[in-house]
Scaffold this motif. Sequence first.
Motif, PDB file in Angstrom:
ATOM      1  N   UNK A   1      18.163 -47.243 -26.574  1.00  0.00           N
ATOM      2  CA  UNK A   1      17.934 -48.482 -25.822  1.00  0.00           C
ATOM      3  C   UNK A   1      19.072 -48.675 -24.823  1.00  0.00           C
ATOM      4  N   UNK A   2      18.726 -49.021 -23.592  1.00  0.00           N
ATOM      5  CA  UNK A   2      19.741 -49.238 -22.559  1.00  0.00           C
ATOM      6  C   UNK A   2      19.994 -50.739 -22.365  1.00  0.00           C
ATOM      7  N   UNK A   3      20.984 -51.049 -21.541  1.00  0.00           N
ATOM      8  CA  UNK A   3      21.333 -52.443 -21.264  1.00  0.00           C
ATOM      9  C   UNK A   3      20.356 -53.127 -20.320  1.00  0.00           C
ATOM     10  N   UNK A   4      19.730 -52.373 -19.458  1.00  0.00           N
ATOM     11  CA  UNK A   4      18.899 -52.959 -18.406  1.00  0.00           C
ATOM     12  C   UNK A   4      17.464 -53.135 -18.865  1.00  0.00           C
ATOM     13  N   UNK A   5      16.742 -53.968 -18.119  1.00  0.00           N
ATOM     14  CA  UNK A   5      15.323 -54.158 -18.379  1.00  0.00           C
ATOM     15  C   UNK A   5      14.510 -53.001 -17.837  1.00  0.00           C
ATOM     16  N   UNK A   6      13.200 -53.229 -17.663  1.00  0.00           N
ATOM     17  CA  UNK A   6      12.315 -52.180 -17.186  1.00  0.00           C
ATOM     18  C   UNK A   6      11.639 -51.444 -18.324  1.00  0.00           C
ATOM     19  N   UNK A   7      10.916 -50.391 -17.983  1.00  0.00           N
ATOM     20  CA  UNK A   7      10.111 -49.689 -18.956  1.00  0.00           C
ATOM     21  C   UNK A   7      10.762 -48.436 -19.508  1.00  0.00           C
ATOM     22  N   UNK A   8      10.091 -47.843 -20.506  1.00  0.00           N
ATOM     23  CA  UNK A   8      10.593 -46.631 -21.142  1.00  0.00           C
ATOM     24  C   UNK A   8      10.391 -45.423 -20.229  1.00  0.00           C
ATOM     25  N   UNK A   9      11.358 -44.512 -20.243  1.00  0.00           N
ATOM     26  CA  UNK A   9      11.279 -43.285 -19.445  1.00  0.00           C
ATOM     27  C   UNK A   9      11.690 -42.100 -20.308  1.00  0.00           C
ATOM     28  N   UNK A  10      11.115 -40.950 -19.999  1.00  0.00           N
ATOM     29  CA  UNK A  10      11.460 -39.718 -20.704  1.00  0.00           C
ATOM     30  C   UNK A  10      12.456 -38.924 -19.873  1.00  0.00           C
ATOM     31  N   UNK A  11      13.516 -38.428 -20.517  1.00  0.00           N
ATOM     32  CA  UNK A  11      14.523 -37.604 -19.863  1.00  0.00           C
ATOM     33  C   UNK A  11      14.533 -36.211 -20.478  1.00  0.00           C
ATOM     34  N   UNK A  12      14.636 -35.193 -19.631  1.00  0.00           N
ATOM     35  CA  UNK A  12      14.995 -33.856 -20.092  1.00  0.00           C
ATOM     36  C   UNK A  12      15.961 -33.274 -19.066  1.00  0.00           C
TER      37      UNK A  12
END
Length: 327
Positions: A65-76
């Motif tokens: 979980x990050x500090x900012x709002x917005x939606x979930x994203x996938x990272x690779x």
Amino acid sequence: MLCIHHHSTDPYFNIATDEYIFKHFQEDCFMLWRNDNAIIVGKHQNALAEINQQHVREKDIKVVRRLSGGGAVYHDLGNLNFTFTRTGDNQEDMVDFRRYTRPILEVLQSLGVNAEFSGRNDLLIDGKKFSGNAEHVFKNKVMHHGTLLFSSNMPDISGALKVNPLKYKDRAVRSVPKRVTNIQDHLEEKSDVETFAQRVMDHITSTFDDCRMYSFSEEDLAAIEKIKQEKYATWEWNFGYSPKYNFKQGVRSQGGTIEMNMEVKKGYIEAVKIQGDFFHIRDIEPVEKALEGCPHEESQIRKRLAKFDLTAYFKDISEDDLVAAMF
């Protein structure tokens, strides 16, 4: 402005790094970084509602979980991330997605790529999304971070995230879901993600005043590791922050989706958690706390909400939007 090319690929450490820079560096910063196999959820989202748990477990994908709002994203490792932190005078003007994405568009356009800003926070190439962006504001500081799909594995993106099953009442213009694309597929001359990252960094250092490269000290790294261990690598933050509830209702608003999660007993709201992919300006916890003990009745709820200047807490979300999510 400090410029940092951060080479850790540990998602827990890297999200902790964002917080460390934001809270402890006085000078404005720009950072490039990558995560290995992670889903990064917005601060106000229910993590379990955003992920395909079986896929996440099988692929050993970290959920942070990050500090900012917005939606979930996938990272690779085919996804390049960038972060700006900046101090300003006017908090309302700090939330400016175009300001921080403009350098990325300039780099791509210099490479002959037809890239443009679209909607609330997306960057598109020929109508396909390659970047989502989010911001966190505290007092007179803003942190803007964005994703850049360069050579990501598309099946993993679709497999890791799931469509939120919540049924929404529409309070905003309905948009067609955007297809995604990799930057690499649109370059005339093929490149790799590190070469592209260096081109972005070179553009930043040549166009922003007083840029200087910075490497984290041993003290910096130890402090970031402490934040990671105490917060971003914990279940309590990544999953426990998602509340228990027995009432759930959602709306789509001009400022994004809002999910109202409430525990109601004998007609009174005992606990409330406001989630979704909206962007916050101030911490919204005081608004949530003000609704505790309130009858689940519209006029009473509006009296509680009327005590707040909601534009100072939510970006492009009205009192009517919040009330619509509660009934």
